[in-house]
Design a protein around this motif. Structure first.
Motif, PDB file in Angstrom:
ATOM      1  N   THR A 161       1.285   6.782  -7.012  1.00 57.39           N
ATOM      2  CA  THR A 161       0.350   7.989  -7.367  1.00 57.39           C
ATOM      3  C   THR A 161       0.933   9.264  -7.402  1.00 57.39           C
ATOM      4  O   THR A 161       0.870  10.115  -8.033  1.00 57.39           O
ATOM      5  N   MET A 162       1.954   9.311  -6.103  1.00 61.12           N
ATOM      6  CA  MET A 162       2.326  10.893  -5.907  1.00 61.12           C
ATOM      7  C   MET A 162       3.404  11.118  -6.996  1.00 61.12           C
ATOM      8  O   MET A 162       3.589  12.286  -7.275  1.00 61.12           O
ATOM      9  N   ALA A 210      -3.882   2.883 -11.057  1.00 60.42           N
ATOM     10  CA  ALA A 210      -2.766   3.783 -11.810  1.00 60.42           C
ATOM     11  C   ALA A 210      -2.356   3.889 -13.133  1.00 60.42           C
ATOM     12  O   ALA A 210      -1.328   4.574 -13.751  1.00 60.42           O
ATOM     13  N   PRO A 248       0.855  -1.375  -0.164  1.00 60.48           N
ATOM     14  CA  PRO A 248      -0.055   0.162  -0.004  1.00 60.48           C
ATOM     15  C   PRO A 248       0.931   1.367  -0.006  1.00 60.48           C
ATOM     16  O   PRO A 248       0.522   2.235  -0.679  1.00 60.48           O
ATOM     17  N   ALA A 249       1.844   1.523   0.620  1.00 64.74           N
ATOM     18  CA  ALA A 249       2.721   2.479   0.760  1.00 64.74           C
ATOM     19  C   ALA A 249       3.451   2.859  -0.526  1.00 64.74           C
ATOM     20  O   ALA A 249       3.579   3.795  -0.935  1.00 64.74           O
ATOM     21  N   GLU A 267       9.754   0.816   1.205  1.00 66.75           N
ATOM     22  CA  GLU A 267       8.327   0.865   0.879  1.00 66.75           C
ATOM     23  C   GLU A 267       8.266  -0.391  -0.135  1.00 66.75           C
ATOM     24  O   GLU A 267       7.178  -1.247   0.006  1.00 66.75           O
ATOM     25  N   THR A 284       1.777  12.253 -10.259  1.00 70.89           N
ATOM     26  CA  THR A 284       0.874  13.557 -10.208  1.00 70.89           C
ATOM     27  C   THR A 284       1.581  14.724  -9.883  1.00 70.89           C
ATOM     28  O   THR A 284       1.311  15.513 -10.025  1.00 70.89           O
ATOM     29  N   ASP A 285       2.567  14.515  -8.832  1.00 69.79           N
ATOM     30  CA  ASP A 285       3.023  15.586  -8.106  1.00 69.79           C
ATOM     31  C   ASP A 285       4.167  16.443  -9.132  1.00 69.79           C
ATOM     32  O   ASP A 285       4.975  15.647  -9.767  1.00 69.79           O
ATOM     33  N   ALA A 311       2.206   1.790  -3.412  1.00 66.08           N
ATOM     34  CA  ALA A 311       1.178   2.168  -4.439  1.00 66.08           C
ATOM     35  C   ALA A 311       0.962   3.880  -4.129  1.00 66.08           C
ATOM     36  O   ALA A 311       0.890   4.415  -5.143  1.00 66.08           O
ATOM     37  N   ARG A 312       0.880   4.343  -2.898  1.00 66.21           N
ATOM     38  CA  ARG A 312       0.607   5.502  -2.740  1.00 66.21           C
ATOM     39  C   ARG A 312       1.849   6.415  -3.271  1.00 66.21           C
ATOM     40  O   ARG A 312       1.694   7.573  -3.899  1.00 66.21           O
ATOM     41  N   ARG A 313       2.909   5.906  -3.094  1.00 64.65           N
ATOM     42  CA  ARG A 313       4.143   6.619  -3.838  1.00 64.65           C
ATOM     43  C   ARG A 313       4.147   6.864  -5.133  1.00 64.65           C
ATOM     44  O   ARG A 313       4.542   7.838  -5.751  1.00 64.65           O
TER      45      ARG A 313
END
Length: 524
Positions: free
Chosen positions: A70-71, A113, A63-64, A517, A74-75, A66-68
């Motif tokens: 996405t960041m 994603a 999960p961590a 992660e 998009t960031d 996967a969030r990374r």
């Protein structure tokens, strides 16, 4: 339509009176026409529902991680159109490294994603191999539904179709004979990587009927696991009607030191270079060819020299480049590569001769000759007697083992600083070995303390953010303070250096977190 364009004051709508109600009457007529047109449409046949996406057997990202992802997709806070970058990391520049690490662990991209991942690969061709590997079969399934992502079907081997595995002889043959060009290249490359002889025999079945540009691409696949068994096929290709195919075949043959072409080139090149013992100290003498005969042309020597280049030096360079490097020791009195390179060369032929030896060392992947031509990194001439440009030094370094490469570049930076090291750093393995990392950081610190123009080192600083070992972050805290600026320093240089080192430390810690992660089991 005409009434609407002219206005109801100038033309009265058909079937209505002029005046204040004319605009409403015109709109009513348009509404009736629209309803009539819609009512007259026949229902279309329903489109076939897309087949479900194939299953991806690979494990999902933690999960961590996967969030990374996405960041990172998009960031854009670290990117800027120019000027000072500030202390924030450039997340988009970390995406290639994250993708490589995720693929090394064998993870699959989260389905939500995939659109952003395909969009990122569409905008940056350097991301495509790693991004498509992470996207997997579901990414290719999705790419078929959006024309903007069709590049994925061209970039992926076989356009997303699975390549035949070992033992699938009939399927390999059918794909080779009936597939699209990209599919044929993919199946030939795949077969070559595991069965070199079978791939060569497959290529021979259709060689005579292939287009020249296709023959060139197919021949290039023989670079993989090139060996003596390929010589007969390559010798036949020396008579190809395409000049580019002939040149590629000659290059491949010259990379085989035992080939007949390599031996012919050795004889020709050996006749041009000799040791003169009549002087006080031995010296190499060079007698370049006076003509380019038919045999030389057949063996890949290009007769016409580029503009501004002498014909004889052009021919000499090609002969020396194609001659096996192992023959020079026997030809020149049993001397080692280091001793040969150290010999003076008469009549200003040294740069031409050494440049050709550089190209030969790269082509033949000869580390001993590469080390001799590079020389000591601390040499006053910044690179050794053989290397004539930073580009050639970088290519020579590519023939060395990763540890030797890092050690040589570290020594170069300690002696000559960073201005000439950017291209050399690009060929070093990531993360940089500790001696190389320390040499880069020390050189940046020296440049800061000397009041150097800070923007001159932005390229090296960007490389350091991506290539330094993340464990080095804890050793850089002393560089975060704003230094005292010398009187002759650029205005604001101290603040810029502080920001740059803050960004470096933050990026290194972020990279360490990213790697942790992706490997939760390794976390404390």
């Amino acid at each position: 339509m005409t009434t609407a364009l002219l206005g109801t004051d100038r033309r009265t709508p058909a079937g209505s009176a002029s005046g204040a109600n004319a605009p409403a009457a015109l709109l009513d007529a348009a509404a009736v026409a629209t309803v009539r047109r819609r009512a007259g449409l026949r229902p279309a046949r329903a489109a076939e529902r897309p087949r479900p996406a194939p299953e991806d057997p690979r494990p999902q990202l933690p999960p961590a991680a996967a969030r990374r992802l996405t960041m990172l997709l998009t960031d854009r806070s670290g990117a800027s159109g120019g000027g000072r970058r500030g202390a924030a990391p450039d997340l988009l520049e970390l995406l290639p490294q994250w993708l490589a690490a995720a693929n090394a662990h064998g993870f699959a991209a989260p389905p939500p994603a995939l659109p952003a991942l395909l969009d990122a690969a569409r905008g940056r061709t350097d991301l495509r191999p790693a991004a498509l590997r992470l996207a997997g079969p579901r990414g290719l399934w999705l790419a078929r539904l959006n024309p903007d992502w069709r590049f994925a079907l061209r970039s992926a081997p076989g356009g997303g179709t699975s390549l035949p595995g070992p033992g699938k002889t009939e399927r390999v043959l059918r794909l080779w004979q009936e597939g699209l060009f990209a599919e044929r290249v993919a199946v030939l490359s795949s077969l070559r990587s595991r069965e070199p002889a079978a791939a060569r025999e497959l290529l021979a079945t259709t060689w005579a009927t292939e287009r020249a540009e296709d023959r060139l691409m197919f021949l290039d696949s023989l670079r993989t696991r090139l060996g003596p068994a390929d010589e007969p096929f390559l010798e036949q290709s020396l008579a190809d009607r395409s000049r580019n195919v002939r040149a590629t075949a000659a290059e491949l043959l010259s990379a085989l030191p035992g080939s007949a072409l390599a031996q012919r080139m050795a004889v020709r090149a050996g006749a041009c270079v000799a040791v003169d013992h009549m002087r006080d100290a031995p010296m190499l003498t060079v007698e370049a060819p006076h003509e380019c005969d038919a045999g030389m042309e057949r063996d890949g020597v290009v007769a016409k020299a580029p503009a501004g280049r002498g014909e004889r030096s052009w021919w000499l360079g090609q002969l020396v480049e194609a001659a096996p490097l192992g023959t020079w020791s026997r030809r020149l009195g049993g001397r080692t590569p280091q001793q040969i390179v150290a010999l003076p060369v008469g009549d200003d032929w040294q740069s031409e001769l050494h440049a050709a030896w550089c190209r030969a060392a790269v082509r033949q992947r000869d580390a001993e000759w590469a080390q001799a031509l590079l020389g000591e990194p601390s040499a006053a001439e910044a690179g050794g007697p053989g290397a004539v440009s930073l580009a050639e030094r970088a290519k020579l370094l590519g023939t060395l083992a990763a540890a030797e490469r890092a050690e040589w570049v570290a020594g170069f930076i300690e002696t000559h600083g960073l201005p000439d090291a950017f291209q050399l750093l690009g060929v070093c393995a990531v993360p940089w070995a500790p001696p190389l990392g320390r040499a880069v950081v020390d050189a940046l610190n020296i440049a800061r303390d000397a009041g150097s123009y800070p923007w001159s080192f932005s390229g090296v600083m960007g490389l350091a953010e991506r290539c330094l070992d993340p464990l080095e972050a804890s050793h850089l805290d002393a560089l975060l303070a704003v230094p005292d600026e010398p009187e002759d320093a650029s205005p604001g240089a101290g603040g810029y250096w502080s920001e740059a080192f803050q960004r470096l430390v933050t990026t290194l810690r972020l990279r360490a977190a990213m790697l942790a992660e992706l490997n939760p089991a390794a976390q404390p």
